[in-house]
Design an enzyme around this catalytic site. Structure first.
Site, PDB file in Angstrom:
ATOM      1  N   ILE A 139       1.386   7.042  -0.028  1.00 47.11           N
ATOM      2  CA  ILE A 139       0.661   5.979   0.799  1.00 47.11           C
ATOM      3  C   ILE A 139      -0.852   5.834   0.318  1.00 47.11           C
ATOM      4  CG2 ILE A 139      -0.069   5.386   3.125  1.00 47.11           C
ATOM      5  CD1 ILE A 139       2.031   7.466   4.239  1.00 47.11           C
ATOM      6  N   CYS A 140      -1.284   4.663   0.112  1.00 49.02           N
ATOM      7  CA  CYS A 140      -2.857   4.377   0.029  1.00 49.02           C
ATOM      8  C   CYS A 140      -3.519   4.071   1.433  1.00 49.02           C
ATOM      9  CB  CYS A 140      -3.101   3.253  -1.041  1.00 49.02           C
ATOM     10  SG  CYS A 140      -4.593   3.030  -1.318  1.00 49.02           S
ATOM     11  N   LEU A 141      -3.999   5.092   1.846  1.00 51.97           N
ATOM     12  CA  LEU A 141      -4.752   4.675   3.110  1.00 51.97           C
ATOM     13  C   LEU A 141      -6.038   5.752   3.065  1.00 51.97           C
ATOM     14  CD1 LEU A 141      -4.790   3.537   5.948  1.00 51.97           C
ATOM     15  CD2 LEU A 141      -3.333   5.318   6.741  1.00 51.97           C
ATOM     16  N   ASN A 164       0.865  -1.067  -0.110  1.00 53.88           N
ATOM     17  CA  ASN A 164      -0.044   0.071   0.085  1.00 53.88           C
ATOM     18  C   ASN A 164       0.730   1.119  -0.084  1.00 53.88           C
ATOM     19  OD1 ASN A 164      -1.624  -2.008   2.280  1.00 53.88           O
ATOM     20  ND2 ASN A 164      -2.590  -1.575   0.295  1.00 53.88           N
TER      21      ASN A 164
END
Lengths: 317, 201
Positions: B91-93, B83
């Site tokens: 960041i993939c959040l 991620n």
């Protein structure tokens, strides 16, 4: 946006903080569903970004916001807070609920308004008092009013022009209405005259009796003017309007008969239709009148407008 | 910078510094610029993960519209995670995007990122290569992530780290930059021949 924590004497309970600005709740509101409370300004700004509660992220809409319970407002109201003008020198502390009353009177509040005692009597914010001069204040008031008067008088001028324009328009409309009325009256008169002439014609026509022709062969297709004048006289005597009588007599010669009768050959071929005519006897004469209004069924080949006359040598009853 | 943003960041800064997590040196927050707009975060790799023992630096930018919009956070330290982009650190959040809520703080953001290191979401990847390796060859992913944590973030060395370092060194000997060498080797499951081909093709 809430009140800075540093302005409170004691530690403030976490429950009394706004989750958005992280300061003590100011004009708090809460969501009907989850009862999470925020400063009015903070939550309004957040809802412009997203329609969820900033704490639990459940969907909400602005109308879900309701006032917080009295107990929360009371707890907030009792917190001891320092004055907004602490840095300007005010050392007073007061319960949050009386902060606004204090600010209205606080001698250190730079935006508090006081009345000038030097003569002009104007309301001036305290922060401007040291630079205040009655003369320049009054001078600028006079200039402002002068500008207003100028503005208003130019407006007045414009409005007067509008009124005068409209007055002219009204006069114009009145003139048009008057002309319309006159022309409609004269139009009404014409109609009456026409109706009269029609009535006269109908009256004459209905006074004539139906002619019975025993010998169609007795018709004179080329009557001379003497004969025509005699029949015309008889027509007029029977009540036929002179104008109509003239027209009818001019149509008494085969030259002026309808195409189906205008020549011997056509007459012979149409002979079988003679009995379909509605002929009216011209009183005292061996002559008949065939009016278009009574013989529409004959068609154009056998009829002429407004009608025509056939003079016979004999054979008319 | 809007005054609410300044006020909040000031308080959050204090909150992180005095937090129990900071005491246990799990998270850390420092100012980069004096205006509180640019911060540097630090998180420890969570235990029982390939990142254990490593320290990751995060680059944090506070927008003027904070806290109505989320802070912009990315990894400054290189990391191998499905991620997180191994190239840019992005960041993939969800909470840093559409799931942001104004009640969240820099502390909760740092803790959420730390939690992300412990539980990857390979079906919502930021780095497709890492996610593919994570799903297809979990042992190689684990080894690679651990190596990256050791190589870039001061993580504990593992039993195979000497082997991997040797592979990196052999590529460096051909004149390849060490970062490029690690990337290529990681990409091709530590197959040195394919990695070299990919660099020179």
């Amino acid at each position: 946006m809430g009140y800075e924590l540093g302005r409170f004497e004691e530690a403030v309970d976490e429950e009394l903080l706004c989750a958005i600005c992280r300061m003590v709740l100011e004009s708090p509101v809460q969501f009907r569903q989850c009862e999470h409370a925020f400063c009015d300004l903070c939550i309004s700004e957040w809802l412009r970004h997203k329609n969820v509660c900033p704490i639990d992220r459940n969907l909400v809409i602005p109308t879900d916001l309701i006032p917080t319970p009295r107990i929360l407002r009371n707890l907030l109201g009792k917190l001891s807070i320092s004055c907004n003008n602490r840095e300007l020198g005010c050392i007073e502390r007061m319960p949050l609920e009386s902060l606004h009353t204090h600010l209205d009177m606080c001698n250190f509040n730079p935006t508090r308004q006081v009345q000038c005692e030097d003569g002009c009597g104007c309301l001036i914010e305290v922060r401007h008092l040291s630079k205040h001069s009655c003369l320049s204040t009054l001078g600028s008031m006079v200039r402002e009013r002068d500008e207003n008067i100028l503005k208003l008088s130019s407006q007045l001028k414009e409005l007067k022009q509008v009124v005068s324009d409209q007055h002219h328009e009204i006069l114009l409309v009145k003139e048009i209405v008057r002309n319309l009325r006159i022309s409609s009256i004269s139009a009404g008169l014409t109609t009456e005259a026409e109706t009269d002439s029609v009535r006269e014609r109908v009256k004459w026509l209905s006074s004539l009796s139906r002619a019975r022709i025993s010998r169609w062969g007795g018709m004179i297709s080329t009557p001379d003017s003497v004969l025509q004048a005699m029949v015309k006289r008889a027509l007029i005597d029977s009540g036929c309007p002179v104008e109509l009588a003239t027209q009818l007599i001019s149509n008494s010669h085969e030259r002026r008969w309808p195409p189906g009768l205008s020549m011997l050959e056509t007459r012979q071929s149409n002979r079988h239709r003679y009995e379909e005519f509605v002929p009216k006897r011209i009183p005292t004469k061996q002559a008949i009148v065939l009016m278009a209004c009574e013989n529409e069924h004959m068609g154009e080949a056998m009829m002429r407008d407004p009608g025509f006359v056939i003079i016979f040598a004999h054979g008319v009853d | 910078m809007a005054s609410l943003a300044i006020q909040r960041v000031k308080r959050e800064f204090k909150e992180v510094v005095t937090s129990s997590e900071a005491e246990n040196s799990q998270i850390k927050l420092e100012m980069v610029a004096e205006n509180l707009k640019h911060l540097q975060g630090e998180i420890k790799g969570p235990p029982d993960t390939p990142f254990e023992g490593a320290t990751f630096i995060l680059d944090i930018l506070i927008p003027d519209s904070y806290p109505f919009n989320p802070p912009k956070v990315k990894f400054a330290t290189k990391i191998w995670h499905p991620n997180i982009s191994s190239a840019t650190g992005a960041i993939c959040l969800d909470i840093l995007k559409d799931q942001w809520a104004a009640a969240m703080t820099l502390r909760t953001v740092l803790l959420s990122i730390q939690a992300l290191l412990a539980s990857a979401e390979p079906d919502d990847p930021q780095d497709a290569v890492v996610a593919k390796q994570y799903k297809e060859t979990p042992e190689i992913y684990h080894m690679t992530a651990k190596f990256w944590a050791e190589f870039f973030a001061g993580g504990n060395p593992s039993s195979y780290s000497a082997d991997l370092r040797q592979k990196v060194k052999s590529l460096c000997d051909m004149g390849i930059q060490s970062l490029d060498a690690v990337r290529a080797l990681s990409h091709y499951n530590w197959d040195a021949t394919t990695a070299v081909e990919s660099i020179f093709s």
